[in-house]
Design a protein around this motif. Structure first.
Motif: not given
Ligand code: EPU
Length: 332
Positions: A105, A124-125, A185, A187-188, A254
């Motif tokens: 990411n 991106y998380g 990962t 979920d962003y 967030y």
């Protein structure tokens, strides 16, 4: 005098009195013993997160320590030791090629591995602190010290290496632990949506999707000078968020572990109407308001003038002071 034009992605035409590079810990220590590392000095990486306000009246140091070496491998994971001068994205590409999970990411982030550990780069998380295990350093007196990840004091875009008293500590190698077991990962933002075009994610596909998202929003420094996000996303209390939500119900945020929230500065700058606006040779990028750009020939002071105007607008509208993420160098 030495031109720093090729050493800062903002493309500011400034000079340093002296510039020194070294390719090994031995060479760095030798420079120190010889008395070549004089004050004031500034150690840079790829120059992708700094802004020179004026010429640097001192020594600029840069690491050319290369190499990616596997130091431990188990069934689950692999530990690698990477030279501070390795281009960050070359390291990411290498991990993806070897099918090691964790850094994908962070694809296409400009800069070098040494600075990644100073800045705790993230996107991106994923933050690099979650993959780092140790950081090897040499200080300006030539003393070596290995910091465990806990000693690095990592938080959002911050570490002990950014504190004034530690500006004399140079990162030489960074150790990362990557997973050999498949995990992502995703979920962003729009990652999942972008992945729908593919049957199932693979490391190479996730890297491609991240690169596509970045390229669609962030300007290429080779085309237009910039240093990525110019400001940090401010962290505010939940009470402050609730007050803002009354006026701006659509405000993005967030949640953080301690109950506070991070508000995207890019959204607030956009709401202030700055996106795509110019001020002299500086501008707010038209696809991502968190990024300030050099339209050509800008001086550091032109970018700072725009940054001040943007900060004032955000403060007037939202009552939040946003702070530069970019390291502004105005001494020397
Ligand atoms: N937004 C707007 N208008 C804009 C920009 C953003 O409304 O002009 C909104 C977006 O719609 C979204 C939210 O703000 O709801 C967040 O935007 P985005 O996902 O683009 O991320 P960001 O918070 O602006 C941070 C990092 C970036 C990183 C991205 C993705 C910081 C300072 N910046 O930006 O990092 O790539 O998230 O993870 O934390 C960098 O540090 O240089 C950098 C590029």
């Amino acid at each position: 005098m030495y031109s720093l034009l090729s050493h800062n992605t903002f493309g500011i035409d400034v000079k340093a009195t002296r510039f020194l590079e070294y390719a090994s810990v031995g060479e760095l220590k030798q420079l120190i013993v010889q008395g070549a590392v004089t004050t004031p000095f500034l150690h840079i990486g790829g120059g992708s997160n700094l802004l020179f306000a004026k010429d640097y009246d001192g020594l600029v140091l840069h690491s050319r320590i290369e190499g990616i070496e596997v130091i431990e491998e188990t069934e689950q994971s692999v530990s690698v030791r990477v030279g501070a001068g390795v281009i960050w994205d070359d390291f990411v590409a290498w991990c993806v090629k070897n099918e090691w999970y964790g850094v994908e990411n962070l694809s296409l982030i400009p800069g070098e591995v040494g600075a990644s550990a100073v800045q705790n780069i993230g996107a991106y998380g994923v933050e690099v602190k979650d993959l780092i295990t140790e950081v090897e350093t040499v200080n300006f007196k030539g003393q070596e010290r290995v910091y465990s990840v806990d000693e690095c004091g990592y938080s959002y875009r911050n570490s002990v290496f950014k504190h004034t008293e530690n500006k004399t500590v140079f990162v030489t190698y960074v150790h990362f632990r990557l997973s050999k077991k498949e995990y992502y990962t995703l979920d962003y933002g729009t990652i999942l949506q972008e992945l729908e075009k593919y049957s199932k994610p693979t490391l190479a596909i996730v890297r491609k999707v991240i690169i596509n998202i970045r390229e669609s929003k962030l300007p290429d420094p080779k085309v237009m000078g910039n240093a990525g996000s110019f400001f940090m996303n401010p962290i505010v209390s939940r009470e402050k968020l609730e007050v803002l939500q009354q006026e701006y119900p659509q405000i993005p945020y967030y949640e953080l572990n301690d109950g506070s929230v991070k508000i995207p500065a890019g959204w607030m700058i956009d709401q202030c109407g700055w996106k795509g606006k110019t001020l002299g040779p500086a501008a707010v990028h038209d696809k991502q308001a968190l990024v300030l750009v050099n339209r050509g020939g800008a001086k550091g002071s032109d970018i700072i003038a725009l940054s001040d105007a943007v900060r004032t607008s955000v403060f007037q509208k939202f009552g939040i002071d946003i702070n530069p993420e970019v390291y502004i160098i105005d001494n020397g």
